[in-house]
Scaffold this motif. Structure first.
Motif, mmCIF file in Angstrom:
data_model
loop_
_atom_site.group_PDB
_atom_site.id
_atom_site.type_symbol
_atom_site.label_atom_id
_atom_site.label_comp_id
_atom_site.label_asym_id
_atom_site.label_seq_id
_atom_site.Cartn_x
_atom_site.Cartn_y
_atom_site.Cartn_z
ATOM 1 N N ALA A 1 0.838 -1.209 0.000
ATOM 2 C CA ALA A 1 0.000 0.000 0.000
ATOM 3 C C ALA A 1 0.873 1.259 0.000
ATOM 4 O O ALA A 1 0.599 2.219 -0.732
ATOM 5 C CB ALA A 1 -0.943 -0.014 1.196
ATOM 6 N N SER A 2 1.919 1.245 0.795
ATOM 7 C CA SER A 2 2.830 2.393 0.867
ATOM 8 C C SER A 2 3.524 2.644 -0.458
ATOM 9 O O SER A 2 3.622 3.782 -0.926
ATOM 10 C CB SER A 2 3.888 2.168 1.954
ATOM 11 O OG SER A 2 3.287 2.029 3.215
ATOM 12 N N VAL A 3 4.018 1.583 -1.077
ATOM 13 C CA VAL A 3 4.746 1.726 -2.338
ATOM 14 C C VAL A 3 3.807 2.150 -3.462
ATOM 15 O O VAL A 3 4.213 2.911 -4.350
ATOM 16 C CB VAL A 3 5.530 0.441 -2.666
ATOM 17 C CG1 VAL A 3 6.066 0.452 -4.091
ATOM 18 C CG2 VAL A 3 6.685 0.291 -1.677
ATOM 19 N N CYS A 4 2.562 1.729 -3.438
ATOM 20 C CA CYS A 4 1.595 2.221 -4.430
ATOM 21 C C CYS A 4 1.496 3.743 -4.341
ATOM 22 O O CYS A 4 1.584 4.442 -5.363
ATOM 23 C CB CYS A 4 0.213 1.612 -4.191
ATOM 24 S SG CYS A 4 0.008 -0.059 -4.783
ATOM 25 N N ALA A 5 1.297 4.251 -3.132
ATOM 26 C CA ALA A 5 1.180 5.702 -2.944
ATOM 27 C C ALA A 5 2.466 6.419 -3.351
ATOM 28 O O ALA A 5 2.432 7.460 -4.018
ATOM 29 C CB ALA A 5 0.814 6.023 -1.495
#
Length: 160
Positions: A121-125
């Motif tokens: 989720a963090s890397v998507c953002a």
């Protein structure tokens, strides 16, 4: 929480021994978001960003992050990932738009996939930020948190 499992008898960090833990189906869903201005929103949704299809690249980056979590977080075990699903949804704010990111990671193993879901989720953002930063460096990545997990000795968890 009387026993700290990530420390050895000398008080030094160690990777927890999961040798005797029972294998089970486990899943975790994490959430993050990124707020962008109207121009970036329009560029992403019309697939007109100069760096390419932002959501497609973010989705692949999230999957890669889930698979690489143990190389990023020192005490995470490398685990077999059986599935990663990433969902995007746009919310309109007053003047800006917010991309909601929900990632579900699954495995059948001896330890959970919470860190893999949170990393994804963090890397998507972060990927959305990277692909759009030339237009506006003022984008804001929102709270990232575990919204659900199932399986394992500690049972299920759902954020309410």
């Amino acid at each position: 929480m009387s026993e700290f499992t990530h420390f050895n008898n000398q008080g030094r960090a160690k990777m927890v021994d999961i040798t005797d833990k029972q294998e089970s189906h486990r899943s975790a869903t994490a959430h993050s978001s990124i707020t962008v201005n109207k121009s970036i929103y329009q560029g992403i949704t019309s697939n007109q960003m100069k760096k390419g299809d932002v959501l497609a690249v973010a989705q692949v980056a999230g999957i890669m992050a889930a698979k690489q979590t143990s190389t990023l977080i020192p005490m995470c075990h490398p685990i077999p990932i059986s599935g990663v699903d990433i969902q995007f949804e746009w919310l309109q704010l007053k003047e800006d738009h917010q991309l909601q990111i929900d990632v579900t990671v699954k495995t059948k193993g001896s330890t959970g996939v919470e860190m893999e879901a949170l990393s994804a989720a963090s890397v998507c953002a972060l990927t959305v930020y990277d692909m759009c930063k030339a237009l506006d460096k003022g984008m804001v990545i929102g709270q990232t948190y575990l919204s659900h997990k199932s399986g394992g000795k500690n049972g299920d968890f759902s954020r309410t």
